[in-house]
Design a protein around this motif. Structure first.
Motif, PDB file in Angstrom:
ATOM      1  N   GLY A  57       0.784  -1.211   0.046  1.00 37.93           N
ATOM      2  CA  GLY A  57       0.202  -0.119   0.105  1.00 37.93           C
ATOM      3  C   GLY A  57       0.891   1.385  -0.132  1.00 37.93           C
ATOM      4  N   SER A  58       2.201   1.369   0.152  1.00 36.35           N
ATOM      5  CA  SER A  58       2.780   2.526   0.484  1.00 36.35           C
ATOM      6  C   SER A  58       2.947   3.380  -0.769  1.00 36.35           C
ATOM      7  CB  SER A  58       4.352   2.261   1.100  1.00 36.35           C
ATOM      8  OG  SER A  58       4.919   1.253  -0.001  1.00 36.35           O
ATOM      9  N   TYR A  59       3.098   2.610  -1.891  1.00 34.91           N
ATOM     10  CA  TYR A  59       3.145   3.435  -3.242  1.00 34.91           C
ATOM     11  C   TYR A  59       1.780   4.413  -3.005  1.00 34.91           C
ATOM     12  CZ  TYR A  59      -0.925   1.957  -5.896  1.00 34.91           C
ATOM     13  OH  TYR A  59      -2.130   1.705  -6.568  1.00 34.91           O
ATOM     14  N   ALA A  60       0.630   4.331  -2.847  1.00 29.44           N
ATOM     15  CA  ALA A  60      -0.457   5.118  -2.944  1.00 29.44           C
ATOM     16  C   ALA A  60      -0.244   6.312  -2.116  1.00 29.44           C
ATOM     17  CB  ALA A  60      -1.751   4.562  -2.282  1.00 29.44           C
ATOM     18  N   ILE A  61       0.797   6.494  -1.206  1.00 32.15           N
ATOM     19  CA  ILE A  61       1.125   7.692  -0.473  1.00 32.15           C
ATOM     20  C   ILE A  61       1.539   8.744  -1.508  1.00 32.15           C
ATOM     21  CG2 ILE A  61       2.604   8.755   1.433  1.00 32.15           C
ATOM     22  CD1 ILE A  61       2.588   6.032   2.970  1.00 32.15           C
ATOM     23  N   THR A  62       2.538   8.346  -2.177  1.00 30.15           N
ATOM     24  CA  THR A  62       3.305   9.446  -3.171  1.00 30.15           C
ATOM     25  C   THR A  62       2.025   9.779  -4.188  1.00 30.15           C
ATOM     26  OG1 THR A  62       4.420   7.755  -4.159  1.00 30.15           O
ATOM     27  CG2 THR A  62       5.570   9.319  -2.756  1.00 30.15           C
ATOM     28  N   GLY A  63       1.330   8.696  -4.692  1.00 28.07           N
ATOM     29  CA  GLY A  63       0.368   8.765  -5.582  1.00 28.07           C
ATOM     30  C   GLY A  63      -0.717   9.846  -5.026  1.00 28.07           C
ATOM     31  N   LEU A  64      -1.271   9.651  -3.752  1.00 26.76           N
ATOM     32  CA  LEU A  64      -1.929  10.416  -3.219  1.00 26.76           C
ATOM     33  C   LEU A  64      -1.698  11.955  -3.089  1.00 26.76           C
ATOM     34  CD1 LEU A  64      -4.815  11.043  -1.575  1.00 26.76           C
ATOM     35  CD2 LEU A  64      -3.294  10.252   0.668  1.00 26.76           C
ATOM     36  N   LEU A  89       9.843   7.382 -13.841  1.00 29.38           N
ATOM     37  CA  LEU A  89       9.817   7.118 -12.423  1.00 29.38           C
ATOM     38  C   LEU A  89       9.566   5.873 -12.126  1.00 29.38           C
ATOM     39  CD1 LEU A  89       8.573  10.296 -11.097  1.00 29.38           C
ATOM     40  CD2 LEU A  89      10.723   9.441 -10.728  1.00 29.38           C
ATOM     41  N   VAL A  90       8.450   5.283 -13.066  1.00 30.26           N
ATOM     42  CA  VAL A  90       8.158   3.731 -12.909  1.00 30.26           C
ATOM     43  C   VAL A  90       9.358   2.979 -13.056  1.00 30.26           C
ATOM     44  CG1 VAL A  90       6.465   1.969 -13.660  1.00 30.26           C
ATOM     45  CG2 VAL A  90       5.745   4.028 -13.345  1.00 30.26           C
ATOM     46  N   ALA A  91       9.994   3.345 -13.962  1.00 31.46           N
ATOM     47  CA  ALA A  91      11.073   2.296 -14.328  1.00 31.46           C
ATOM     48  C   ALA A  91      12.202   2.330 -13.384  1.00 31.46           C
ATOM     49  CB  ALA A  91      12.092   3.018 -15.623  1.00 31.46           C
ATOM     50  N   LEU A  92      12.233   3.507 -12.632  1.00 31.93           N
ATOM     51  CA  LEU A  92      13.419   3.534 -11.452  1.00 31.93           C
ATOM     52  C   LEU A  92      12.701   2.746 -10.481  1.00 31.93           C
ATOM     53  CD1 LEU A  92      15.749   4.766 -10.233  1.00 31.93           C
ATOM     54  CD2 LEU A  92      14.239   7.019  -9.527  1.00 31.93           C
ATOM     55  N   SER A  93      11.574   2.766  -9.895  1.00 24.78           N
ATOM     56  CA  SER A  93      11.067   2.022  -9.095  1.00 24.78           C
ATOM     57  C   SER A  93      11.486   0.660  -9.175  1.00 24.78           C
ATOM     58  CB  SER A  93       9.656   2.192  -8.710  1.00 24.78           C
ATOM     59  OG  SER A  93       9.004   1.535 -10.032  1.00 24.78           O
ATOM     60  N   LEU A 108      10.768   2.563  -0.192  1.00 23.07           N
ATOM     61  CA  LEU A 108      11.241   3.652  -1.165  1.00 23.07           C
ATOM     62  C   LEU A 108      10.858   3.165  -2.465  1.00 23.07           C
ATOM     63  CD1 LEU A 108      13.017   6.124  -1.856  1.00 23.07           C
ATOM     64  CD2 LEU A 108      14.893   4.589  -1.607  1.00 23.07           C
ATOM     65  N   ALA A 109      11.140   2.251  -3.111  1.00 21.77           N
ATOM     66  CA  ALA A 109      10.773   2.030  -4.523  1.00 21.77           C
ATOM     67  C   ALA A 109       9.208   1.953  -4.686  1.00 21.77           C
ATOM     68  CB  ALA A 109      11.023   0.427  -4.791  1.00 21.77           C
ATOM     69  N   ARG A 110       8.484   1.561  -3.714  1.00 20.05           N
ATOM     70  CA  ARG A 110       6.975   1.553  -3.997  1.00 20.05           C
ATOM     71  C   ARG A 110       6.465   3.262  -3.861  1.00 20.05           C
ATOM     72  NH1 ARG A 110       4.286  -2.241  -5.882  1.00 20.05           N
ATOM     73  NH2 ARG A 110       2.226  -1.918  -4.517  1.00 20.05           N
ATOM     74  N   LEU A 111       7.238   4.111  -3.093  1.00 18.16           N
ATOM     75  CA  LEU A 111       6.826   5.442  -3.060  1.00 18.16           C
ATOM     76  C   LEU A 111       7.335   6.002  -4.484  1.00 18.16           C
ATOM     77  CD1 LEU A 111       8.200   6.509   0.520  1.00 18.16           C
ATOM     78  CD2 LEU A 111       5.707   6.101  -0.195  1.00 18.16           C
ATOM     79  N   VAL A 112       8.311   5.727  -4.946  1.00 20.47           N
ATOM     80  CA  VAL A 112       8.742   6.160  -6.212  1.00 20.47           C
ATOM     81  C   VAL A 112       7.745   5.755  -7.347  1.00 20.47           C
ATOM     82  CG1 VAL A 112      10.531   6.111  -8.142  1.00 20.47           C
ATOM     83  CG2 VAL A 112      11.133   6.352  -5.736  1.00 20.47           C
ATOM     84  N   LEU A 113       7.510   4.358  -7.017  1.00 22.96           N
ATOM     85  CA  LEU A 113       6.266   4.089  -8.099  1.00 22.96           C
ATOM     86  C   LEU A 113       5.123   4.706  -8.130  1.00 22.96           C
ATOM     87  CD1 LEU A 113       5.104   1.642 -10.002  1.00 22.96           C
ATOM     88  CD2 LEU A 113       4.600   0.350  -7.840  1.00 22.96           C
ATOM     89  N   GLY A 114       4.443   4.946  -6.879  1.00 18.61           N
ATOM     90  CA  GLY A 114       3.303   5.781  -6.744  1.00 18.61           C
ATOM     91  C   GLY A 114       3.277   7.048  -7.595  1.00 18.61           C
ATOM     92  N   ALA A 115       4.569   7.976  -7.336  1.00 22.00           N
ATOM     93  CA  ALA A 115       4.609   9.140  -8.011  1.00 22.00           C
ATOM     94  C   ALA A 115       4.808   8.898  -9.698  1.00 22.00           C
ATOM     95  CB  ALA A 115       6.000   9.907  -7.696  1.00 22.00           C
ATOM     96  N   GLY A 116       5.153   7.887 -10.205  1.00 26.15           N
ATOM     97  CA  GLY A 116       5.426   7.545 -11.341  1.00 26.15           C
ATOM     98  C   GLY A 116       4.120   7.153 -12.100  1.00 26.15           C
ATOM     99  N   GLU A 117       3.688   6.242 -11.505  1.00 28.23           N
ATOM    100  CA  GLU A 117       2.490   5.497 -12.131  1.00 28.23           C
ATOM    101  C   GLU A 117       1.123   6.502 -12.081  1.00 28.23           C
ATOM    102  OE1 GLU A 117      -1.536   3.950 -12.003  1.00 28.23           O
ATOM    103  OE2 GLU A 117      -0.744   4.481 -10.105  1.00 28.23           O
TER     104      GLU A 117
END
Length: 393
Positions: A57-64, A89-93, A108-117
């Motif tokens: 669920g952590s990816y949703a923090i940066t997405g939010l 950013l998704v690639a970096l994650s 950390l990877a999931r937070l980057v994923l949230g921003a990119g996706e």
């Protein structure tokens, strides 16, 4: 205007296919790690179910937090640069899973994923609406959503194959390489929208999208529960094949949108959304009760059918209330609520598992989905609210 852009405007279907491909590749990468991360957290990291929920669920923090900003960038800087940056950013994650940084590294990877996706889907959705004829906007948004759920259908199966054939590192490399290819494709797509950087910006949080956003947030708790715990639920019961059930969920989204994607345009998005979220709740209950693969598959497919029509219906309400120049803001706000539901839902499911059981988490998610239906009925399903105004359609 370049020759490539003129060609893209003459061939909008090619432009649609390009945006679809970028999103599809990114979501294959997202889906490929979903059945792998719970095993990695339980196995090499020796962590428990709450940790699984936090990682998923952590990816949703940066997405939010960042989707509204991505919407602002899509409106003021253009859809293309926002999509390209998000894909990178998704690639970096994906590559960030490689260094073996423990639980903190996964988060950390999931937070980057949230921003990119979040950037890819927010700007990509606005890009698609720009190209869509108004009378078919709901169906075309639904078809674009197949890039997400098609990717989430293929991704888990790909992740399983790669994990068993080559190991964790190969899964992480593929999760980085696919969205990188998507970023290259995005640079070749025409962007018909001309941003006005000096225009008065729409509010960062678009008020028109808040109510449909709240409804999708409640409904997305069920998705978060499925993504985080379907593998572990079925393994505990000796059934296995959790990735297959998740794949059936995502595949049913594809099938239902192809068969019934016209329903929000024909009958109005609010009635369709209410029926869809109730079907989702029924699917969650079936999974909670499943002691064998057939019932679990039926539950996953019911969830997929409901989710298939819910998201484009609520999205149609959100974008139908704003001008073209504010579509990025509306999509950023709406999709941020989806992330909020996932970000809260996965840890909530993990806590529920720790206090009760896996099936308890699925029953709780079903009850929350019913609350979403009541919210749509109470605040959206009113004359003049259930269907976007004619000028927006």
């Amino acid at each position: 205007m370049s020759a490539a852009e003129e060609h893209g405007q003459r061939r909008p279907r090619l432009s649609f296919a390009g945006v679809f491909a970028v999103t599809f590749l990114g979501l294959i990468a997202v889906g490929s790690v979903l059945p792998v991360l719970p095993r990695y957290v339980h196995g090499p990291l020796h962590e428990g179910d709450v940790a699984v929920g936090i990682v998923i669920g952590s990816y949703a923090i940066t997405g939010l937090l960042l989707r509204p900003i991505a919407g602002r960038l899509a409106d003021t800087r253009g859809r293309k640069p926002t999509v390209v940056g998000g894909a990178l950013l998704v690639a970096l994650s994906g590559f960030l899973y490689l260094p073996h940084l423990g639980l903190a590294g996964l988060v950390l990877a999931r937070l980057v994923l949230g921003a990119g996706e979040g950037a890819v889907y927010t700007a990509g959705s606005a890009w698609i609406v720009d190209m869509a004829p108004a009378p078919r906007r709901g169906r075309i948004l639904g078809l674009y959503g197949l890039a997400v759920w098609g990717g989430l259908s293929v991704g888990p199966l790909l992740g399983e194959v790669l994990l068993h054939a080559f190991g964790y590192a190969t899964v992480w490399i593929v999760a980085g390489a696919l969205p990188l290819a998507g970023a290259v494709i995005a640079t070749r797509i025409a962007d018909p929208f001309e941003p006005l950087p000096h225009a008065e910006p729409h509010p960062l949080i678009a008020p028109e999208a808040v109510r449909p956003g709240l409804a999708v947030a409640l409904a997305s708790v069920g998705y978060a529960t499925l993504a985080a715990f379907i593998v572990l639920l079925l393994e505990e019961r000796g059934v296995g094949h959790g990735a297959t059930v998740f794949g059936a969920f995502a595949a049913m989204i594809v099938i239902a949108r192809l068969v019934a994607g016209h329903l929000p345009d024909r009958f109005g998005p609010s009635p369709v959304a209410i029926g869809a979220v109730l079907i989702e709740a029924a699917g969650l209950c079936l999974i909670a009760l499943a002691n064998g693969l057939p019932l679990a598959l039926v539950g996953g497919m019911a969830m997929g059918a409901g989710f298939s029509l819910l998201n484009p219906s609520l999205m149609l309400i959100a974008v139908g209330r704003v001008s073209q120049a504010a579509r990025g803001a509306a999509m950023g706000t709406y999709t941020a609520f989806f992330d909020a539901g996932v970000g809260i839902g996965a840890p909530l499911a993990g806590l529920t598992v720790a206090l009760t059981s896996y099936e308890g988490a699925f029953f709780l998610a079903a009850a929350i989905a019913v609350l979403s239906a009541l919210l749509i009925l109470a605040t959206l399903h009113r004359p003049g609210r259930g269907r976007p105004p004619a000028s927006a359609r």
